[in-house]
Scaffold this active site. Structure first.
Site, PDB file in Angstrom:
ATOM      1  N   HIS A  23       0.922  -1.322   0.068  1.00  0.00           N
ATOM      2  CA  HIS A  23       0.090  -0.076   0.034  1.00  0.00           C
ATOM      3  C   HIS A  23       0.758   1.279  -0.099  1.00  0.00           C
ATOM      4  CE1 HIS A  23      -3.881  -1.941   1.802  1.00  0.00           C
ATOM      5  NE2 HIS A  23      -3.909  -2.232   0.298  1.00  0.00           N
ATOM      6  N   HIS A  79     -11.677  -8.738  -6.737  1.00  0.00           N
ATOM      7  CA  HIS A  79     -11.242  -7.622  -6.058  1.00  0.00           C
ATOM      8  C   HIS A  79     -10.316  -6.697  -7.245  1.00  0.00           C
ATOM      9  CE1 HIS A  79     -10.074  -4.457  -3.293  1.00  0.00           C
ATOM     10  NE2 HIS A  79      -9.168  -5.153  -2.692  1.00  0.00           N
ATOM     11  N   GLU A  81      -8.319  -4.311  -6.486  1.00  0.00           N
ATOM     12  CA  GLU A  81      -6.955  -3.549  -6.259  1.00  0.00           C
ATOM     13  C   GLU A  81      -5.854  -4.317  -6.958  1.00  0.00           C
ATOM     14  OE1 GLU A  81      -6.766  -3.257  -1.798  1.00  0.00           O
ATOM     15  OE2 GLU A  81      -5.012  -1.672  -2.032  1.00  0.00           O
ATOM     16  N   ASP A  83      -3.104  -5.365  -6.492  1.00  0.00           N
ATOM     17  CA  ASP A  83      -2.218  -6.497  -6.245  1.00  0.00           C
ATOM     18  C   ASP A  83      -2.923  -7.836  -6.641  1.00  0.00           C
ATOM     19  OD1 ASP A  83      -3.968  -5.499  -4.197  1.00  0.00           O
ATOM     20  OD2 ASP A  83      -3.288  -7.006  -2.603  1.00  0.00           O
ATOM     21  N   HIS A 145     -12.372  -5.520   1.640  1.00  0.00           N
ATOM     22  CA  HIS A 145     -12.085  -4.110   2.411  1.00  0.00           C
ATOM     23  C   HIS A 145     -12.493  -2.875   1.341  1.00  0.00           C
ATOM     24  CE1 HIS A 145      -8.009  -3.126   1.181  1.00  0.00           C
ATOM     25  NE2 HIS A 145      -8.287  -4.199   0.376  1.00  0.00           N
ATOM     26  N   ASP A 164      -9.040 -10.837  -0.242  1.00  0.00           N
ATOM     27  CA  ASP A 164      -8.312 -10.489   1.020  1.00  0.00           C
ATOM     28  C   ASP A 164      -8.696 -11.115   2.333  1.00  0.00           C
ATOM     29  OD1 ASP A 164      -6.689  -8.512  -0.306  1.00  0.00           O
ATOM     30  OD2 ASP A 164      -8.090  -7.075  -0.303  1.00  0.00           O
ATOM     31  N   TYR A 192      -2.405  -8.212  10.130  1.00  0.00           N
ATOM     32  CA  TYR A 192      -3.337  -8.028   8.845  1.00  0.00           C
ATOM     33  C   TYR A 192      -4.650  -7.647   9.237  1.00  0.00           C
ATOM     34  CZ  TYR A 192      -4.989  -9.392   4.130  1.00  0.00           C
ATOM     35  OH  TYR A 192      -5.882  -9.622   2.849  1.00  0.00           O
ATOM     36  N   HIS A 225      -3.671 -13.651  -0.351  1.00  0.00           N
ATOM     37  CA  HIS A 225      -2.364 -13.646   0.391  1.00  0.00           C
ATOM     38  C   HIS A 225      -2.103 -14.500   1.208  1.00  0.00           C
ATOM     39  CE1 HIS A 225      -2.166  -9.567  -1.509  1.00  0.00           C
ATOM     40  NE2 HIS A 225      -3.468  -9.055  -0.892  1.00  0.00           N
TER      41      HIS A 225
HETATM   42 FE1  FEO Z   1      -7.334  -5.468  -1.005  1.00  0.00          FE
HETATM   43 FE2  FEO Z   1      -4.919  -7.521  -1.497  1.00  0.00          FE
HETATM   44  O1  FEO Z   1      -5.799  -6.174  -1.967  1.00  0.00           O
END
Ligand code: FEO
Length: 396
Positions: A23, A79, A81, A83, A145, A164, A192, A225
């Site tokens: 991030h 998602h 994002e 990553d 999230h 996530d 996390y 992750h």
């Molecule tokens: Fe919300 Fe692993 O990205």
């Protein structure tokens, strides 16, 4: 690299051993991370999520070595994002018309990031995708999230692809939860949760209850992750329910910064006083300027109370402390007490600023705070110890 998860489901992601910041600079990843992507090869071939953009070319080449890309029938973007979606542009250059299944908010986020004219297929909770003998069931998870976040569930194999949720930034060659060091694993899970999911705790409880109400058998949780939960996946779900419920231990965390050690001396003597009055309480001290702020946030998450100290500079507080308080404010901790302290030379505004910031962050600031002119004298040290004794009661 391809690793079998179960039957026709394989992990095809990327382990990132080098990652130390995530991030931007906001989250420390001292144990690296992974970007988990999954390939399901039933009558239909499905790809779930991709990897972070720096690994896009490597990922697409590895994937092409495992499966004819043209055989991929559906891509699921749980998602948007970067990553997880970062390799979509490279992949969709190779297979441009492949449908991308995501939420309505996913379309907005993915289009906002990549500006691609992609074949989006919008899904909502309860929608199903037929793969032959099995099917994927979609479950929206807004604000877990991001607004676009989504889970999906593979029937037959009883796998929840949770993106996530239930993840950790934890690189391991062994991929499965039963094969890694359990202390490391749960330490990263907690960090996390504390740093990423705390503000969304009410939604965490609601979403877990909603999933349990579906009464879908759960054998495996494939996160995006860290490890795959194949052994007793309920254990991480149970931990989330505990953590989401205003979690705290019998711990007081003292966070301070100092210019010429006066505030450090105060911090240490306050700790001494608390410890003398209540030997049961776990006390931790952090100089925020020299500490990993995400580790300190994790300790705050575990605490029933924080004691925050900073000297006054230019009628304000030190920037390291100001940044930490900004971080704390965004996390919306619940049911935690706080106290403040700080040394000063002339104007002495720091304690009031700390108290106001902590109140704004949702802490119950239990008392007026301890201000001390210059460095504590012998009498000042005794005052700090006595004040610590008082704090042990006030913050109990
Ligand atoms: Fe919300 Fe692993 O990205």
């Amino acid at each position: 690299m391809k690793v079998q998860v179960k039957n026709n489901v394989n992990w095809v992601g990327k382990i990132d051993w080098e990652l130390r910041k995530f991030h931007g600079n906001e989250y420390s990843t001292s144990r690296g991370s992974s970007y988990n992507s999954y390939l399901i090869e039933e009558d239909k071939t499905v790809l779930i999520d991709t990897v972070w953009s720096p690994f896009a070319e490597e990922y697409v080449n590895n994937l092409a070595a495992e499966v004819d890309l043209n055989k991929i029938d559906y891509i699921i973007a749980n998602h948007a994002e970067i990553d997880h979606s970062g390799a979509l542009p490279a992949l969709l250059e190779r297979i441009p018309n492949t449908p991308v299944y995501c939420t309505a908010n996913g379309v907005k986020s993915l289009t906002g990031h990549y500006h691609g004219d992609w074949n989006f297929q919008v899904v909502k909770t309860g929608d199903r995708l037929d793969l032959g003998d099995k099917e994927l069931i979609f479950i929206e998870a807004p604000m877990l999230h991001w607004p676009d976040s989504m889970f999906c569930y593979l029937s037959g194999d009883n796998i929840l692809f949770s993106n996530d949720a239930f993840g950790q930034h934890y690189a391991s060659e062994y991929i499965f939860n039963d094969l890694v060091d359990q202390n490391e694993l749960f330490s990263e899970c907690l960090k996390y949760y504390a740093n990423i999911l705390t503000p969304f705790s009410p939604l965490v409880i609601k979403k877990i209850e909603e999933f349990l109400a579906l009464q879908l058998p759960l054998d495996t949780i494939c996160t995006s992750h860290g490890v795959i939960w194949r052994e007793n996946p309920a254990q991480i779900v149970e931990r989330y329910m505990q953590w989401a419920d205003a979690y705290q231990e019998n711990q007081i965390t003292i966070v301070y910064d100092t210019m010429w050690n006066a505030t450090r001396v105060m911090a240490e003597r306050l700790a001494e006083g608390i410890g003398r009055a209540d030997p049961e309480v776990n006390i931790k001290l952090f100089n925020i300027a020299g500490s990993d702020k995400n580790d300190v946030v994790t300790e705050v998450f575990k605490s029933k109370a924080v004691v925050v100290g900073c000297p006054t500079i230019n009628r304000g507080i030190l920037t390291s402390m100001a940044g930490f308080l900004e971080e704390i404010k965004g996390l919306s901790f619940k049911n935690k007490k706080a106290a403040v302290f700080g040394s000063y030379g002339w104007s002495g505004e720091s304690t009031q600023i700390l108290a106001e910031s902590l109140q704004q962050a949702g802490f119950t600031v239990a008392e007026e705070g301890l201000k001390m002119l210059w460095k504590p004298s012998e009498q000042g040290v005794a005052e700090c110890i006595a004040h610590g004794r008082k704090l042990a009661e006030v913050l109990a």
